[in-house]
Each structure stands twice: as C-alpha cells, then as structure tokens.
Design a protein around this motif. Structure first.
Motif, PDB file in Angstrom:
ATOM      1  N   LYS A   1      -3.419   1.475  -3.419  1.00 55.40           N
ATOM      2  CA  LYS A   1      -4.345   1.432  -2.283  1.00 55.40           C
ATOM      3  C   LYS A   1      -3.694   2.018  -1.032  1.00 55.40           C
ATOM      4  CE  LYS A   1      -7.007  -2.578  -3.860  1.00 55.40           C
ATOM      5  NZ  LYS A   1      -7.477  -3.945  -3.515  1.00 55.40           N
TER       6      LYS A   1
ATOM      7  N   CYS B   1       0.841  -1.184   0.000  1.00 55.88           N
ATOM      8  CA  CYS B   1       0.000   0.000   0.000  1.00 55.88           C
ATOM      9  C   CYS B   1       0.879   1.238   0.000  1.00 55.88           C
ATOM     10  CB  CYS B   1      -0.923   0.009   1.220  1.00 55.88           C
ATOM     11  SG  CYS B   1      -0.030  -0.134   2.803  1.00 55.88           S
TER      12      CYS B   1
ATOM     13  N   CYS C   1      -3.018   2.298   3.113  1.00 53.95           N
ATOM     14  CA  CYS C   1      -2.712   1.276   4.116  1.00 53.95           C
ATOM     15  C   CYS C   1      -3.816   1.109   5.158  1.00 53.95           C
ATOM     16  CB  CYS C   1      -1.400   1.626   4.831  1.00 53.95           C
ATOM     17  SG  CYS C   1       0.045   1.633   3.753  1.00 53.95           S
TER      18      CYS C   1
END
Length: 231
Positions: free
Chosen positions: A176, A146, A178
């Motif tokens: 993405k 992430c 975390c």
C-alpha cells in the motif's frame, strides 16, 4: 475544601502526565536528529521534518504542562493565569488550524501530494549520490507499513529496505502507498483527538476557575511579584 483539593491534585496529576509525555516526545525528536538525516516530507515547509516537529511539540508540551503543574501545586494565581492564557492560545491555534483544513481541504490535499512527490524525488537522489542513511521516508514507511506515495513504483526501482516487511529480507514488500494510509489515519483519529482535547481543556478550565474564588488575591499576588521584581 475537599472538592477543591481533589481538583488541585487532579490538575497536578494531569499536568505531570503531560509533562512526562512532552519529555518523551522531546527526547525522541533529539534521537531522530542524531540518528537520521533530517529531511522534511514537505519541502515547501522546510522545518516540517518529523524530528523538528517532535522537538518543537515536546518543548511546547513540557513548558506549558510544567507551568500548570507548578501553579496548581503551589496554588500560585499568577502561574495559573499564565498557564490558562498559554492554554487558550494553543486552543485558538488548534481551532484556526481545523478551520483552515476544512475551508481549504482540496487545495491542501493537492499541495501535500505535490510536496510528497518532490521530497520522495530528493530522497531518491540523495540515496544515489551519497552513502545510504535513513530519512523521514524510512520512518514514515515503517510506521504506516507502506511503500512510496501510491505504491513501490514511486521509488523508480531504488526501493529502500524500509519498504520491506522484514528490513533484513527482500521477500515481501508493503503493497500500500503511504499517502492514502496517512489520510485514513488522520480522518480516523480526528474525532477522538478532538474529544480528548475538549476533555483536557475542560479539566484545565475548571481548575483555573479556582482563581475566581479569590479575585482580589489574584491581583494582590501578581502585584506583589511585579513590585518585588522592580525593586
């Protein structure tokens, strides 16, 4: 008797396995302390760095499992009772933690999000002012694949190499954040972790019940050890 021996060696094997896992976790924590900058993800809990958590967890697992292994191997009632008490305390701590998470879930969620933003800001400042050295954010991002809390913009343009799929290349970033991945991981593993703890504790409790077979010997062994130490 064969059933009791089977229970004894089952307990020895389980505790030896957890002892080795504890040693591995302990060693990994020390390795992180020496190779990375110890910076907690939650500034309000200064000791909550990844390295410190692994270090403390490793010590607890190693000590308790060694006590259970030695007590089962030597069939020493005092060691087994001490092991059972420590295991019971750990179970109570886990139960209390689970209850707190359920009751104050929304408040804890907001607190963790705020702490993560503070620690990310501190990580950015440290990278700007000193020689770049990996910290807990690098470990977190590489583990969960992430970048940032919500996405890469949280790094304010100073994106570290741990945000990239290949640390030696800047071609592709983890897209993405975390925080959501951490929540998903925790929720998906909560049930399996709970089942594992219940199974483990069941094995340990059944093993400890061997002590009740000879209750008088339990007290005799303990008293003999106490009087020997006094004398």
């Amino acid at each position: 008797m064969s059933c009791l021996k089977c229970l004894k060696y089952t307990m020895c094997g389980a505790n030896f396995l957890f002892f080795m896992c504890g040693v591995a976790i302990f060693g990994f924590g020390i390795s992180l302390m020496t190779k990375t900058k110890v910076a907690g993800l939650l500034p309000s809990l200064a000791f909550m760095s990844v390295a410190n958590i692994l270090f403390i967890t490793g010590i607890i697992i190693t000590c308790i499992s060694f006590l259970g292994f030695l007590g089962a191997l030597k069939e020493n009632r005092c060691l087994l009772i001490s092991f059972f008490i420590l295991l019971f305390i750990v179970m109570l701590a886990e139960l209390a933690g689970a209850c707190i998470l359920l009751v104050y879930e929304s408040d804890i969620d907001k607190r963790i999000a705020a702490d993560l933003r503070t620690s990310l800001k501190q990580s950015i400042d440290s990278r700007n002012n000193t020689v770049v050295k990996e910290d807990d954010w690098d470990l977190l991002q590489q583990t969960f694949e992430c970048c940032g809390i919500e996405n890469k913009t949280d790094w304010e343009g100073n994106i570290p190499s741990s945000c990239y799929v290949n640390k030696l290349s800047t071609d592709k970033l983890f897209d993405k954040g975390c925080y959501n991945l951490m929540k998903e991981w925790f929720e998906s593993n909560l049930l399996s972790t709970g089942i594992g703890v219940i199974v483990l504790c069941s094995i340990e409790v059944f093993s400890i019940l061997r002590c009740s077979t000879f209750p008088q010997r339990v007290y005799n062994d303990c008293l003999i050890i106490v009087f020997k130490n006094i004398s």
